[in-house]
Motif scaffolding. Structure first.
Motif, mmCIF file in Angstrom:
data_model
loop_
_atom_site.group_PDB
_atom_site.id
_atom_site.type_symbol
_atom_site.label_atom_id
_atom_site.label_comp_id
_atom_site.label_asym_id
_atom_site.label_seq_id
_atom_site.Cartn_x
_atom_site.Cartn_y
_atom_site.Cartn_z
ATOM 1 N N SER A 73 0.756 -1.407 0.015
ATOM 2 C CA SER A 73 0.065 0.003 -0.158
ATOM 3 C C SER A 73 0.767 1.426 -0.090
ATOM 4 O O SER A 73 0.416 2.113 -0.531
ATOM 5 N N ALA A 74 1.996 1.075 0.729
ATOM 6 C CA ALA A 74 2.789 2.290 0.641
ATOM 7 C C ALA A 74 3.512 2.698 -0.737
ATOM 8 O O ALA A 74 3.443 3.693 -1.125
ATOM 9 N N ARG A 75 3.814 1.515 -1.634
ATOM 10 C CA ARG A 75 4.288 1.895 -3.026
ATOM 11 C C ARG A 75 3.068 2.276 -3.687
ATOM 12 O O ARG A 75 3.253 3.068 -4.614
ATOM 13 N N GLY A 76 1.789 1.821 -3.466
ATOM 14 C CA GLY A 76 0.646 2.538 -4.312
ATOM 15 C C GLY A 76 0.591 3.799 -3.968
ATOM 16 O O GLY A 76 -0.022 4.498 -4.862
ATOM 17 N N LEU A 77 0.446 4.125 -2.651
ATOM 18 C CA LEU A 77 0.388 5.455 -2.346
ATOM 19 C C LEU A 77 1.301 6.371 -2.850
ATOM 20 O O LEU A 77 1.059 7.409 -3.306
ATOM 21 N N GLY A 78 2.494 5.923 -3.026
ATOM 22 C CA GLY A 78 3.765 6.434 -3.613
ATOM 23 C C GLY A 78 3.299 6.761 -5.002
ATOM 24 O O GLY A 78 3.901 7.996 -5.410
ATOM 25 N N LYS A 79 2.874 5.757 -5.820
ATOM 26 C CA LYS A 79 2.495 5.778 -7.103
ATOM 27 C C LYS A 79 1.677 7.065 -7.429
ATOM 28 O O LYS A 79 1.528 7.738 -8.391
#
Length: 167
Positions: A73-79
């Motif tokens: 989810s952190a990667r998705g939020l970063g994207k």
């Protein structure tokens, strides 16, 4: 008068995010933040609202997607945040490029940009009288928010309720 265009652009950006389906996709996120990026060119004082929209739109999307806090989810939020920042920067890049090609960039920097920077950072005014600093301008807002904690809690509870109902 002068607030109509940036307010319309910011409302349009919000409408792009909240209409057209259940959860805004990356294209709608990009488009909404690009419209918010245009609002600053209409009136520089709308920057705080536009930047708030850019910062909060990926969080809204994450809440609507029901993301749990983990590495994925952190990667998705970063994207999502990168897409939002790219959309927000696009109008500025295109406008500055247009001015550079038209050879008006030097004129823009020498007068309106310098004047707005002086105005927003509370440097000397045209009359030479000093103004209050930028941090002192935000102090009443912080005092106001802290003096009404119940209103802040009520607003946050309302947002949590909207997210809970949508889930």
């Amino acid at each position: 008068g002068t607030e109509l265009l940036p307010l319309s652009l910011l409302m349009g950006a919000c409408l792009i995010l909240i209409t057209g389906g259940d959860i805004p996709g990356l294209r709608r996120l990009f488009l909404a933040t690009a419209v918010a990026g245009l609002a600053i060119w209409a009136k520089p004082q709308s920057a705080l609202l536009a930047l708030s929209l850019v910062a909060l739109s990926p969080l809204m999307r994450a809440a609507l997607l029901g993301r749990k806090w983990n590495a994925n989810s952190a990667r998705g939020l970063g994207k999502d945040l990168m897409v939002a920042c790219a959309g927000f920067a696009l109008p500025t890049i295109l406008i500055v490029l247009w001015m550079a090609v038209g050879q008006t960039l030097d004129d823009f920097i020498s007068e309106p940009a310098r004047f707005n920077w002086s105005y927003l950072t509370a440097r000397e005014t045209l009359t030479g009288a000093p103004q209050i600093t930028l941090l002192e301008r935000f102090e009443p807002l912080g005092t106001f928010i802290l003096s009404y904690p119940l209103a802040l809690i009520w607003s946050l509870a309302g947002l949590a309720g909207v997210v809970a109902i949508r889930a």
